[in-house]
Write a protein that holds these residues in place. Structure first.
Motif, short mmCIF file in Angstrom:
data_model
loop_
_atom_site.label_atom_id
_atom_site.label_comp_id
_atom_site.label_asym_id
_atom_site.label_seq_id
_atom_site.Cartn_x
_atom_site.Cartn_y
_atom_site.Cartn_z
N THR A 3 23.03 34.20 37.46
CA THR A 3 22.25 35.39 37.12
C THR A 3 23.12 36.56 36.67
OG1 THR A 3 22.28 36.14 39.43
CG2 THR A 3 20.42 34.76 38.73
N HIS A 4 24.36 36.64 37.15
CA HIS A 4 25.21 37.77 36.81
C HIS A 4 26.67 37.32 36.89
CE1 HIS A 4 25.10 37.78 41.20
NE2 HIS A 4 26.23 38.45 41.18
N GLN A 5 27.56 38.11 36.32
CA GLN A 5 28.97 37.76 36.30
C GLN A 5 29.67 38.33 37.54
OE1 GLN A 5 30.87 38.04 32.32
NE2 GLN A 5 28.99 39.06 31.64
N SER A 6 30.36 37.46 38.27
CA SER A 6 31.15 37.87 39.43
C SER A 6 32.61 37.52 39.12
CB SER A 6 30.68 37.15 40.70
OG SER A 6 31.51 37.47 41.80
N ILE A 7 33.38 38.52 38.76
CA ILE A 7 34.70 38.32 38.15
C ILE A 7 35.80 38.79 39.08
CG2 ILE A 7 36.19 39.16 36.27
CD1 ILE A 7 33.68 39.25 34.50
N GLN A 8 36.92 38.04 39.07
CA GLN A 8 38.16 38.56 39.64
C GLN A 8 39.14 38.81 38.49
OE1 GLN A 8 41.76 37.75 42.83
NE2 GLN A 8 40.14 36.27 42.68
N HIS A 9 39.57 40.06 38.37
CA HIS A 9 40.56 40.41 37.35
C HIS A 9 41.17 41.75 37.74
CE1 HIS A 9 42.47 41.08 33.44
NE2 HIS A 9 42.26 39.79 33.20
N TRP A 10 42.37 42.00 37.27
CA TRP A 10 43.10 43.20 37.66
C TRP A 10 42.89 44.37 36.70
CZ3 TRP A 10 45.08 38.55 36.06
CH2 TRP A 10 45.64 38.51 34.79
N ASP A 11 42.12 44.18 35.60
CA ASP A 11 42.01 45.22 34.59
C ASP A 11 40.55 45.42 34.19
OD1 ASP A 11 42.32 47.05 32.59
OD2 ASP A 11 43.75 45.87 31.41
N ALA A 12 39.92 46.46 34.73
CA ALA A 12 38.52 46.72 34.43
C ALA A 12 38.29 47.23 33.02
CB ALA A 12 37.97 47.75 35.43
N ARG A 13 39.36 47.54 32.29
CA ARG A 13 39.20 47.97 30.90
C ARG A 13 38.69 46.85 30.01
NH1 ARG A 13 45.11 50.49 30.18
NH2 ARG A 13 45.52 48.55 31.34
N LEU A 14 38.69 45.63 30.53
CA LEU A 14 38.16 44.49 29.78
C LEU A 14 36.65 44.32 29.98
CD1 LEU A 14 40.97 41.87 30.51
CD2 LEU A 14 40.74 43.37 28.53
N THR A 15 36.01 45.23 30.69
CA THR A 15 34.58 45.09 30.98
C THR A 15 33.76 44.91 29.70
OG1 THR A 15 34.75 46.39 33.01
CG2 THR A 15 32.58 46.27 31.97
N ALA A 16 34.06 45.67 28.68
CA ALA A 16 33.28 45.56 27.44
C ALA A 16 33.40 44.16 26.84
CB ALA A 16 33.75 46.62 26.43
N ARG A 17 34.58 43.54 26.96
CA ARG A 17 34.75 42.18 26.43
C ARG A 17 33.83 41.21 27.15
NH1 ARG A 17 40.41 39.20 27.36
NH2 ARG A 17 41.16 40.87 25.99
N TRP A 18 33.83 41.24 28.47
CA TRP A 18 32.96 40.34 29.23
C TRP A 18 31.49 40.65 29.00
CZ3 TRP A 18 36.55 42.42 33.43
CH2 TRP A 18 37.77 41.74 33.41
N ARG A 19 31.19 41.93 28.92
CA ARG A 19 29.81 42.37 28.70
C ARG A 19 29.28 41.85 27.37
NH1 ARG A 19 30.26 48.13 27.16
NH2 ARG A 19 30.20 47.24 25.07
#
Length: 480
Positions: free
Chosen positions: A301-317
């Motif tokens: 239903t939603h993305q549950s991500i482990q990553h060290w750089d939240a600036r990539l949010t737009a890429r995943w979104r």
């Protein structure tokens, strides 16, 4: 209750519970199936029941429509089969907004339409070690904290020696994966109800890879996995605030493949009558690589991500039209490992980077030297010692005052947030959309202040003086 002790009413999205006496011989967990069909008008909802020990069977159900509900039970045991009854579903009490659902490609909302912000924290085993004083302390801290979700494990890690386990047995030698321990589940449910009373969602982590060969619960057969999942859903799914995290760091489990996880995810999807939120969480080698799951799978239903750089949010979104929750980005603290020694400012910066792109970050804290026994908040709860929590509360207030979908609002030209992060520019030139007047506020995310720029409302290009300060945000709102 009626004169026979039966529940006669329950609020919408509450829990109706039916208790029945049945056979106790043999292995009722495995050998005595129990189901019920709940009917409202022409709609029928099938629900699994479960054995709760000492000859007691229970069925839990969450009604989602007001009015009269009827039920009938089904079982191979004659004492449990064909039991009928009715109850009335009443309007929800104040504060009961129903379960959280995905409301759009970037947003969540409760069933009644109220907005939900997943600003979570991690307390993996806060209720596993029978430390009631610490558990109560954790709940008091959560009551005053800004968090709206808690990530918590169902199974122990290899280094733990808990007094109770989900399965019967209290040691690796006596563990019996064909039976459950009702005492464990009752305590787990008690703490779930405590979280519900605080208005906090419970993100229940069903499996994890940290067994280290001790309990061998990370390498159960598919049949054992499904046995556990079916029982967990029968007991817990009726609580409206429960989410399912199929696994923490799925890729660190060398005993299961992606196909195995997909099979288990689809199993949960098929057997959960309420379709609670579902996801799965990847592992990572900090600052080196990550194996993010394919969240396009229909059971997720939603993305549950482990990553060290939240600036990539737009890429995943943009890659997957499902809300982005970075459930592990590193923890504020002084732990030896790199994932556990972020400064409070660094962690807060990640939350802001995600927020301006329409995503969310889960908090965690690892100060092993601050706890009374060397354990940390992420492992056992207790007290919080870091600097980020009040600043997360400030961010929550900012987001609550903002449109639910920041990305859509930015595209429409009505509202946007900008964030400088670790940069320290002298100024920033802001280009405002044509044809509108805008208010601009300068937000100091660390010192928790917001000041409107003078001489507004503004049009066209506006220079905002930042004076070399880090972690500054701009809130830009079109004047109606």
């Amino acid at each position: 209750m009626d004169p026979r002790g039966r529940q006669v009413s329950v609020e919408r999205w509450g829990v109706y519970e039916l208790a029945l006496d049945g056979p106790a011989a043999g292995n009722p967990y495995r050998d005595v199936p129990l189901r019920a069909e709940f009917q409202h008008r022409n709609r029928v909802v099938p629900v699994d029941g479960f054995y709760d020990g000492a000859g007691c069977y229970r069925i839990r159900f969450m009604p989602d429509a007001e009015g009269e509900w009827r039920y009938v039970t089904r079982s191979t045991a004659s004492q449990l089969d064909g039991r009928r009854g009715t109850f009335t579903c009443t309007p929800p009490a104040p504060g009961n907004h129903g379960p959280v659902r995905v409301a759009g490609p970037r947003t969540f909302a409760y069933a009644d339409g109220t907005r939900y912000l997943p600003l979570g924290t991690t307390c993996y085993h806060w209720n596993h070690l029978d430390d009631l004083d610490r558990e109560e302390e954790t709940l008091r801290v959560l009551a005053d904290a800004p968090f709206t979700k808690v990530r918590m494990c169902l199974l122990p890690t290899g280094g733990m020696d808990p007094p109770r386990l989900a399965f019967a047995g209290d040691s690796p030698e006596t563990l019996d994966t064909t039976r459950f321990n009702p005492a464990f589940w009752r305590h787990f449910e008690r703490r779930l109800r405590d979280l519900l009373a605080l208005g906090i969602e419970a993100d229940v982590i069903l499996f994890h890879p940290y067994d280290e060969g001790r309990w061998c619960l990370d390498r159960m057969s598919p049949e054992e996995d499904r046995f556990l999942l079916r029982y967990a859903m029968a007991r817990l799914a009726a609580y409206r605030h429960v989410w399912w995290s199929l696994s923490n760091e799925y890729d660190f489990n060398t005993h299961k493949t992606v196909a195995d996880w997909d099979d288990l995810g689809r199993f949960v999807q098929r057997h959960d009558p309420y379709q609670r939120l579902r996801s799965i969480h990847n592992g990572t080698r900090m600052y080196t690589y990550e194996r993010i799951y394919d969240f396009g799978r229909r059971w997720i239903t939603h993305q549950s991500i482990q990553h060290w750089d939240a600036r990539l949010t737009a890429r995943w979104r943009d890659a997957c039209p499902k809300p982005v929750v970075i459930d592990e980005i590193g923890y504020e603290g002084t732990a030896e490992r790199r994932w556990g020694n972020l400064t409070g400012r660094t962690l807060l910066r990640q939350l802001w980077h995600a927020a301006v792109e329409g995503g969310y970050v889960t908090h965690g804290e690892a100060y092993p030297d601050a706890g009374r026994d060397g354990t940390t908040w992420i492992s056992r709860g207790g007290r919080l010692h870091g600097e980020s929590v009040p600043r997360i509360a400030f961010l929550r207030r900012v987001l609550e005052e903002a449109p639910a979908d920041l990305v859509a609002a930015r595209r429409e030209g009505t509202y946007r947030l900008e964030f400088t992060g670790a940069a320290q520019p002298a100024y920033r030139d802001v280009e405002l959309p044509d044809g509108g007047d805008y208010r601009i506020e300068l937000i100091d995310t660390w010192n928790m202040t917001a000041a409107e720029l003078p001489d507004g409302p503004h049009r066209g290009r506006v220079r905002v003086e930042l004076k070399g300060r880090t972690d500054m945000a701009l809130r830009i709102r079109r004047v109606a």
